[in-house]
Design an enzyme around this catalytic site. Sequence first.
Site, PDB file in Angstrom:
ATOM      1  CE  LYS A 258      -3.302   2.658   2.815  1.00 17.47           C
ATOM      2  NZ  LYS A 258      -4.290   2.667   3.912  1.00 17.47           N
ATOM      3  CG  ASP A 263      -5.370   7.984   4.635  1.00 16.54           C
ATOM      4  OD1 ASP A 263      -6.232   8.738   4.132  1.00 16.54           O
ATOM      5  OD2 ASP A 263      -5.651   6.935   5.259  1.00 16.54           O
ATOM      6  CE  LYS A 270      -6.459   8.676   8.145  1.00 11.45           C
ATOM      7  NZ  LYS A 270      -7.172   7.569   8.782  1.00 11.45           N
ATOM      8  CG  ASP A 340      -9.750   7.771   6.592  1.00 13.68           C
ATOM      9  OD1 ASP A 340      -8.670   7.697   5.970  1.00 13.68           O
ATOM     10  OD2 ASP A 340      -9.821   7.865   7.838  1.00 13.68           O
ATOM     11  NE  ARG A 344     -11.246  -0.633   3.179  1.00 12.07           N
ATOM     12  CZ  ARG A 344     -11.892  -0.883   4.332  1.00 12.07           C
ATOM     13  NH1 ARG A 344     -13.069  -1.470   4.322  1.00 12.07           N
ATOM     14  NH2 ARG A 344     -11.338  -0.566   5.480  1.00 12.07           N
TER      15      ARG A 344
HETATM   16  N1  BES Z   1      -4.393   4.430   6.764  1.00 12.28           N
HETATM   17  C1  BES Z   1      -5.551   4.173   7.524  1.00 12.28           C
HETATM   18  C2  BES Z   1      -5.345   3.079   8.560  1.00 12.28           C
HETATM   19  C3  BES Z   1      -4.361   3.336   9.664  1.00 12.28           C
HETATM   20  C4  BES Z   1      -4.783   3.654  10.926  1.00 12.28           C
HETATM   21  C5  BES Z   1      -3.007   3.181   9.450  1.00 12.28           C
HETATM   22  C6  BES Z   1      -3.881   3.850  11.949  1.00 12.28           C
HETATM   23  C7  BES Z   1      -2.100   3.385  10.446  1.00 12.28           C
HETATM   24  C8  BES Z   1      -2.531   3.707  11.702  1.00 12.28           C
HETATM   25  C9  BES Z   1      -6.687   3.741   6.616  1.00 12.28           C
HETATM   26  O1  BES Z   1      -6.684   4.254   5.330  1.00 12.28           O
HETATM   27  C10 BES Z   1      -7.951   4.204   7.257  1.00 12.28           C
HETATM   28  O2  BES Z   1      -8.123   5.365   7.384  1.00 12.28           O
HETATM   29  N2  BES Z   1      -8.782   3.249   7.649  1.00 12.28           N
HETATM   30  C11 BES Z   1     -10.010   3.540   8.282  1.00 12.28           C
HETATM   31  C12 BES Z   1     -11.060   2.669   7.659  1.00 12.28           C
HETATM   32  C13 BES Z   1     -12.457   3.032   8.039  1.00 12.28           C
HETATM   33  C14 BES Z   1     -12.831   4.360   7.435  1.00 12.28           C
HETATM   34  C15 BES Z   1     -13.370   1.951   7.551  1.00 12.28           C
HETATM   35  C16 BES Z   1      -9.858   3.237   9.771  1.00 12.28           C
HETATM   36  O3  BES Z   1      -9.169   2.295  10.125  1.00 12.28           O
HETATM   37  O4  BES Z   1     -10.414   3.980  10.567  1.00 12.28           O
HETATM   38 ZN    ZN Z   2      -4.803   4.789   4.602  1.00 20.46          ZN
HETATM   39 ZN    ZN Z   3      -7.658   6.167   5.235  1.00 27.21          ZN
END
Ligand code: BES
Ligand code: ZN
Ligand code: ZN
Length: 495
Positions: A258, A263, A270, A340, A344
């Site tokens: 990835k 992000d 966020k 966010d 995926r």
């Molecule tokens: N990059 C984040 C996941 C992440 C979280 C990486 C903490 C490193 C540390 C990912 O893209 C994300 O934001 N995931 C969301 C998914 C949700 C919106 C379904 C998450 O985990 O909150």
């Molecule tokens: Zn991410």
């Molecule tokens: Zn994300």
Amino acid sequence: MKVELYERDPFVSDAEVIVLGVYDDLKVEWQMPFGDLFKRKIEQYEFKGKVGESFFVTNLGERTDKEILIVGLGNRKDVNFNSLRSSFSLATRKLQEKFVKKAIFDLRFESEVQKMSELISLVVETLLLTNTKFRKYKTKKEKQYEGLKEVYIGVERISKDFKKALNFGIIVADSVIFARNLVTMPSNEVTPKYLADEALKLSKKYNFKIKVLNEKECEKMGMGAFLAVAKGSNNPPRFIHISYKHPKAKERIGIIGKGLTFDSGGISLKPAEGMGAMKGDMAGAAAALGVMKAIGEIKPVMNVDMVVAACENMPSGSSYKPGDVVKSMSGKTIEVQNTDAEGRLTLADALTYIQKENIKTIIDLATLTGACVVALGTDIAGIMGNDKKLIEDLKKVSEETGDKIWELPLEEGYMRFIKSDIADICNISKVRWGGAITAGLFLKFFVEENVRWAHLDIAGPSFREDDLNENHRGEGSGFGVRLLLKYILKKEKAS
Ligand code: BES
Ligand code: ZN
Ligand code: ZN
């Protein structure tokens, strides 16, 4: 740092400190001229020889101006790769506390020559990683202590095998540090183009075949999911494909990382707190590139392909939006309910791309979900997949590499949570629970039946918030480099 093997009496070396490992039976293996003194000191410090214990023996008298650092190795029978990593990273930190520049690590506590090579690699790897701190943006250079400068590895007799082992340790450490640095460096420097340039540099150096696709070319390939994520940013995306081929190799392994260089969450922005850590959302890509670097050095009899869909997830007038439906490269449509959950989407197209290359064994590394961190904490990655053997093999090498993994089930029933009313699948779950698994299931939706696939959710261990063994607070860990490298080398041996 310079590392070399050393076979003479450590007391005649020019090292300031001699590091000596001692098991919990407290036998000082290699007969030093200070046997009695050791015994007294061991009593004085109530040293039990456990992992995590250490002490310096100073003022050894007129015979030497050197100091000795005793480190506990734990139980002779229980000693393993992880305990040795702990012991030797602790030793390195203790040396740094005393501003030591030259030390000798005496490995003569290990008597079995076969194990000796592995031990040499591991110690070299551990002390290089522990000793290397990220200093790129610190401008006050003068007078700063920058860790060990020179290390000798004390062995009974220098051999070709030992030299090879030392060299292997250096290659591994360099590759992990390469990945770590990419994660630690901020997103204003590490852009998608930067990642592509690093990939190009590696390919030039190691003669890999490489393809870098820009936005237009990705569009032609139909990568609608990946491009949806990328389109909110002013830093254009890059799709990177490196191919390493060995003329004698029969097997082929695909690695996907990835590669979100930042992000922000996009329109589903966020919270401000902790957002800076999202510069590390390309840790999967960094690890994948790190593996390729090691592969380039070692040149195993194996074919390895690496794919990274690199982009930035930003909110802007051109961003994709919640409610959007995008068409992935596979032809399957995706309803975006949260921008966010972008990783995926990029991975879906990367998976399709690599399967079109006819690669049948695929491992992806992704900082995919916060839910995985909730489940397993910061030290362990989640592993999911559709092939028992592949997962078992990875679990086995995980025990040796220190990259800890734990399997989460791809519970098919949870597919009901990522159904979409209007498209083929939705990018988020309808419920709060099991987020690492529903993310895994989403990826699986893009994996064909006859493909062996494992997914590593490395959101927890890819970035360190505290010092842990050979890793440093506030830096990337390089998680996954050793895991995948060792997996590939084991496959090579078995083939
Ligand atoms: N990059 C984040 C996941 C992440 C979280 C990486 C903490 C490193 C540390 C990912 O893209 C994300 O934001 N995931 C969301 C998914 C949700 C919106 C379904 C998450 O985990 O909150
Ligand atoms: Zn991410
Ligand atoms: Zn994300």
